[in-house]
Design an enzyme around this catalytic site. Structure first.
Site, PDB file in Angstrom:
ATOM      1  N   GLY A  48       0.767  -1.234   0.000  1.00 22.26           N
ATOM      2  CA  GLY A  48       0.000   0.000   0.000  1.00 22.26           C
ATOM      3  C   GLY A  48       0.799   1.285   0.000  1.00 22.26           C
ATOM      4  N   ASP A  68      -5.212  -6.053  -5.705  1.00 16.01           N
ATOM      5  CA  ASP A  68      -4.166  -7.054  -5.490  1.00 16.01           C
ATOM      6  C   ASP A  68      -4.833  -8.375  -5.107  1.00 16.01           C
ATOM      7  OD1 ASP A  68      -0.850  -6.549  -4.702  1.00 16.01           O
ATOM      8  OD2 ASP A  68      -1.762  -8.527  -4.460  1.00 16.01           O
ATOM      9  N   ASP A  84      -7.769 -10.807  -9.007  1.00 18.45           N
ATOM     10  CA  ASP A  84      -6.824 -10.849 -10.118  1.00 18.45           C
ATOM     11  C   ASP A  84      -7.244  -9.811 -11.145  1.00 18.45           C
ATOM     12  OD1 ASP A  84      -5.365 -11.441 -12.436  1.00 18.45           O
ATOM     13  OD2 ASP A  84      -5.333 -13.588 -12.018  1.00 18.45           O
ATOM     14  N   ASP A 107       3.401  -1.100  -9.905  1.00 14.35           N
ATOM     15  CA  ASP A 107       4.780  -1.328  -9.440  1.00 14.35           C
ATOM     16  C   ASP A 107       5.039  -2.833  -9.323  1.00 14.35           C
ATOM     17  OD1 ASP A 107       7.340  -0.589  -8.500  1.00 14.35           O
ATOM     18  OD2 ASP A 107       6.689  -0.739  -6.414  1.00 14.35           O
ATOM     19  N   LYS A 147       6.152  -0.555 -13.985  1.00 19.02           N
ATOM     20  CA  LYS A 147       7.546  -0.983 -13.831  1.00 19.02           C
ATOM     21  C   LYS A 147       7.864  -2.124 -14.776  1.00 19.02           C
ATOM     22  CE  LYS A 147       8.804  -3.144  -9.981  1.00 19.02           C
ATOM     23  NZ  LYS A 147       9.142  -3.209  -8.539  1.00 19.02           N
TER      24      LYS A 147
END
Length: 252
Positions: A48, A68, A84, A107, A147
């Protein structure tokens, strides 16, 4: 003090759940991702840290949703969805909360194997999954950041993202570990126009803009046509596409 220790200690002192919070802070400073009242969806959000930063920046007028498969401990002002992100039920739950998003961010990283090419390929796959969600949720002009590990498939990944946005750039935050190959792809300005640069279409000029350009509509999308007047039907070539409007020239 190493960079790892610096940001780890700062996170503890400043109450962030992860050192990665500083990555989002630095990405925001570089690419102007977050603003008051924005709607932000964070994919792979546990524990978080990014949610905390996003909530601080968008304020009470904004909406922040974390997604998540792992449980995310409650945060004031933040909605969480456990599921998911690739499954329709999860997407539908997120869409019910946000409608459209201004920013979709990720991320996420794969479970590391230590085999560089495999880890890179898996990170690319995660970005592609996140991109699919972003293209489904983002409002016109919205931004996407994810990312990825540097490697041989990076150029192809960027090439697939670029047509959907005004531009894509690579950003390497200082908060990333010095030994890491991670970088972030920041895609600005989601494009949803029904036409593309270089297209030729016939349009009716329905109005005149403040600077004298003709205004046409293509499936609700606004085109400014230089040298055209209201009432004309003209063939035009699309020169430039923006998230909410574009520019075209009369085809002589």
């Amino acid at each position: 003090m190493t960079r790892k220790d610096e940001y780890y200690n700062r996170a503890k002192q400043e109450g962030y759940r992860s050192r990665s919070a500083y990555k989002l802070k630095q990405l925001d400073a570089t690419a102007n991702l977050l603003h008051e009242g924005a709607t932000v969806v964070d994919l792979g959000a546990a524990p978080g840290g990014w949610l905390q930063v996003a909530q601080q920046e968008v304020g009470e007028a904004g909406t922040v949703v974390g997604v998540d498969r792992q449980r995310i401990d409650a945060l004031d002002g933040v909605e969480t969805v456990r599921g998911d992100m690739t499954e329709d039920a999860t997407k539908d739950e997120v869409r019910e909360i946000v409608g459209e998003a201004d920013v979709v961010c990720s991320d996420m990283a794969p479970n590391m194997t230590g085999e560089y090419e495999l880890d890179h390929a898996r990170s690319v796959h995660l970005v592609r999954q996140a991109l699919e969600v972003a293209l489904d949720l983002l409002a016109p002009g919205g931004d996407f950041v994810a990312k990825v590990f540097d490697g041989q498939d990076l150029d192809d990944l960027k090439a697939d993202i670029e047509p959907e946005f005004e531009y894509v750039r690579e950003v390497r935050p200082d908060a990333s570990r010095e030994s890491s190959s991670e970088l972030f792809l920041v895609a600005k300005g989601r494009l949803t126009a029904p036409v593309a640069e270089g297209d030729t279409v016939t349009v009716e000029i329905v109005d005149t803009g403040h600077e004298g350009d003709g205004i046409a509509k293509v499936e609700g999308y606004t085109l400014f046509v230089s040298g055209a007047e209201a009432g004309e039907e003209v063939e035009v070539r699309i020169d430039e596409i923006k998230p909410k409007y574009g520019f075209a020239q009369r085809v002589e």
